[in-house]
Design an enzyme around this catalytic site. Structure first.
Site, PDB file in Angstrom:
ATOM      1  CD  GLU A 130      -3.227  -0.488   0.424  1.00 25.70           C
ATOM      2  OE1 GLU A 130      -3.148   0.622  -0.160  1.00 25.70           O
ATOM      3  OE2 GLU A 130      -4.232  -1.210   0.391  1.00 25.70           O
ATOM      4  CG  HIS A 172      -6.321  -3.396  -5.995  1.00 24.18           C
ATOM      5  ND1 HIS A 172      -6.944  -2.816  -4.914  1.00 24.18           N
ATOM      6  CD2 HIS A 172      -6.901  -4.622  -6.134  1.00 24.18           C
ATOM      7  CE1 HIS A 172      -7.863  -3.652  -4.426  1.00 24.18           C
ATOM      8  NE2 HIS A 172      -7.856  -4.738  -5.157  1.00 24.18           N
ATOM      9  CG  ASP A 182      -5.856   0.699  -5.744  1.00 18.95           C
ATOM     10  OD1 ASP A 182      -6.927   0.181  -6.102  1.00 18.95           O
ATOM     11  OD2 ASP A 182      -5.091   0.175  -4.912  1.00 18.95           O
TER      12      ASP A 182
END
Length: 212
Positions: A130, A172, A182
């Site tokens: 992330e 993603h 994203d």
């Protein structure tokens, strides 16, 4: 029988004002005297997600690892960690990279399966990273974030023999069946893959002994 898999979309749990309402005091505490492991990646801080938000495994023996999946949090770095620590959220990733300085936290062991891709098969075979920010705010994608993340990805690829290309380092949005966008149109894939390959080259360079 497999443990419960995440049912809520990652976007839902990472967004919303409810994220800020989860105080650290309500999160599970580390048992006194319990062994606190260090991170797999030595440059990361160990900030474990709740064990309710990932699946214990023994990768790569239990499941081969051949993908790195790049995410953007759609919230702040500290709120992302709070979400992962909350056992009710049913979401996690292996690593979180901060925008301002590239500070990296590891939240799930690489041997274990983080719930980040929204697809079980992709979860089992990937490491999820992330990145703090929003897909429509490219200012969050700082030089230090790119460079730090690229070094992390290069180390992961070296550890598992993952090719350092766009077939194996994906966004993603490229997971089949996802409704996520994203890391979004502002993520510079050409730059990122170049940095991953140059970082790997430095990592792989042999260490020559010094004779004084």
């Amino acid at each position: 029988m497999e443990r419960a898999r995440p049912r809520l979309s990652r976007r839902r749990v990472l967004q919303g004002t409810a994220l800020a309402a989860v105080p650290y005091a309500l999160l599970p505490e580390t048992r006194a005297g319990a062994h606190v492991p260090g991170p797999d990646y030595p440059l990361a801080e160990w900030r474990p997600a709740s064990s309710a938000n990932n699946t214990a495994a023994n990768r790569p023996l239990s499941h081969p690892v051949d993908l790195v999946i790049i995410h953007v949090t759609q919230t702040t770095y500290p709120k992302t960690l709070i979400v992962f620590e909350n056992p009710k959220k049913q979401v996690s990733a292996h690593y979180v990279v901060r925008s301002a300085d590239g500070h990296t936290s590891q939240c799930v062991r690489e041997a274990d399966i983080a719930w980040h891709a929204g697809d079980w098969e992709h979860n089992t075979r990937s490491i999820g990273i992330e990145h703090e920010g929003w897909v429509d705010q490219p200012a969050y994608f700082t030089d230090v974030m790119y460079e730090t993340s690229a070094r992390l990805t290069a180390a992961i690829c070296a550890r598992y023999g993952i090719p350092k290309d766009r077939d194996h380092i994906i966004g993603h949005h490229e997971v089949p069946g996802t409704d996520h966008t994203d890391p979004g149109p502002h993520w510079d894939w050409t730059r990122y893959i170049r940095l991953v390959n140059s970082a790997e080259a430095r990592t792989a360079a042999p260490v020559r002994p010094s004779f004084g």
